[in-house]
Write a protein that holds these residues in place. Structure first.
Motif, short mmCIF file in Angstrom:
data_model
loop_
_atom_site.label_atom_id
_atom_site.label_comp_id
_atom_site.label_asym_id
_atom_site.label_seq_id
_atom_site.Cartn_x
_atom_site.Cartn_y
_atom_site.Cartn_z
N THR A 55 -5.44 19.52 38.02
CA THR A 55 -4.54 19.10 36.94
C THR A 55 -5.33 18.70 35.70
OG1 THR A 55 -2.98 18.30 38.62
CG2 THR A 55 -2.61 17.60 36.36
N SER A 59 -5.42 20.62 31.98
CA SER A 59 -5.12 19.91 30.74
C SER A 59 -6.26 20.02 29.72
CB SER A 59 -4.81 18.44 31.02
OG SER A 59 -5.99 17.73 31.33
N THR A 200 2.94 19.16 44.09
CA THR A 200 3.46 19.70 42.83
C THR A 200 4.10 18.60 42.00
OG1 THR A 200 3.82 21.88 43.81
CG2 THR A 200 5.01 21.39 41.79
N ASP A 201 4.80 17.68 42.67
CA ASP A 201 5.40 16.54 41.96
C ASP A 201 4.31 15.68 41.32
OD1 ASP A 201 7.38 17.61 43.65
OD2 ASP A 201 8.44 15.71 43.76
N LYS A 203 1.33 16.67 40.35
CA LYS A 203 0.80 17.40 39.18
C LYS A 203 1.76 17.30 38.00
CE LYS A 203 -1.06 21.82 37.67
NZ LYS A 203 -1.51 23.17 38.04
N ASP A 204 3.06 17.41 38.27
CA ASP A 204 4.05 17.35 37.19
C ASP A 204 4.07 15.98 36.51
OD1 ASP A 204 4.74 19.96 37.68
OD2 ASP A 204 6.54 19.48 38.83
N LEU A 205 3.78 14.93 37.28
CA LEU A 205 3.70 13.60 36.67
C LEU A 205 2.43 13.42 35.86
CD1 LEU A 205 4.94 11.39 39.66
CD2 LEU A 205 6.17 11.82 37.53
N LEU A 207 0.24 15.85 34.51
CA LEU A 207 -0.13 16.80 33.45
C LEU A 207 0.27 16.34 32.04
CD1 LEU A 207 -1.69 19.39 33.14
CD2 LEU A 207 0.45 20.66 33.42
#
Length: 210
Positions: A55, A59, A200-201, A203-205, A207
């Motif tokens: 992640t 970025s 995945t959750d 990473k979504d938080l 990123l």
């Protein structure tokens, strides 16, 4: 974008420390990632640590993860208090030498959350390295004491699984409420300590906050 990390050894206070380094061209910052409890099998190859590294890479950060003393190819023996923070400090100074002008982001999972937070406080006290952001994931906050306080001057994000079977979520929530400084606490529903099915959750938080 380069995606393959380079294995290397970094001089630490108890000998050479095994690390994986991704030297990203045109990096906008550098990320140092601290792994979970070595006594319980934690290494830099832990899947949560790997998610943090990927992640940070995505970025636009150069990344470094490493094994504490006594883990895999790293010299020395487990200390489980100051020793691992000493190791992280040596690695942080190595990073600063590579990119002295770039901001440093610290990320830590579980025991690594303690290491990253305590390292941030040391670096702030030294005034040599500006910590840009600190991310503590399912952190072992009970290890943060008056002797080993967390960083206090950088933006802080805590990510805590609500069904954590290793770190009591309520201990983290109570610590967060008593912290006395601005920070963000993110709770991940139906999620255990190791983020099974929830990477995945995570990473979504992370990123958009990196």
């Amino acid at each position: 974008m380069l995606t393959r990390e380079t294995p290397l050894m970094i001089a630490g206070p108890s000998g050479q420390l095994e690390a994986l380094w991704l030297d990203t061209p045109d990096a906008r910052g550098v990320a140092l990632i601290c792994h979970p409890n070595p006594v319980q099998g934690g290494t830099m190859l832990n899947k949560v640590v790997s998610t943090l590294q990927r992640t940070a890479r995505d970025s636009g950060l150069a990344t470094l993860r490493f094994n504490y003393r006594g883990v895999a190819g790293s010299a020395g023996s487990h200390d489980m208090v100051s020793g691992e923070v000493d190791d992280a400090e040596a690695v942080a100074h190595w990073l600063r030498a590579q990119y002295p002008e770039l901001p440093l982001t610290l990320l830590g999972f579980s025991f690594g959350g303690f290491v990253a937070a305590a390292l941030g406080a040391r670096l702030e006290a030294q005034g040599l390295t500006t910590v840009n952001k600190l991310f503590m994931v399912a952190p072992a906050v009970h290890r943060l004491t008056e002797e080993y306080p967390p960083a206090s001057n950088c933006p802080l994000t805590i990510i805590q699984p609500e069904a954590d079977e290793v770190i009591d979520p309520q201990v983290v929530y109570t610590w967060s409420a008593a912290l006395g400084r601005a920070h963000e606490l993110l709770k991940v529903a139906e999620c255990g300590h190791f983020f099974h099915g929830k990477l995945t959750d995570l990473k979504d938080l992370l990123l958009p906050r990196l």
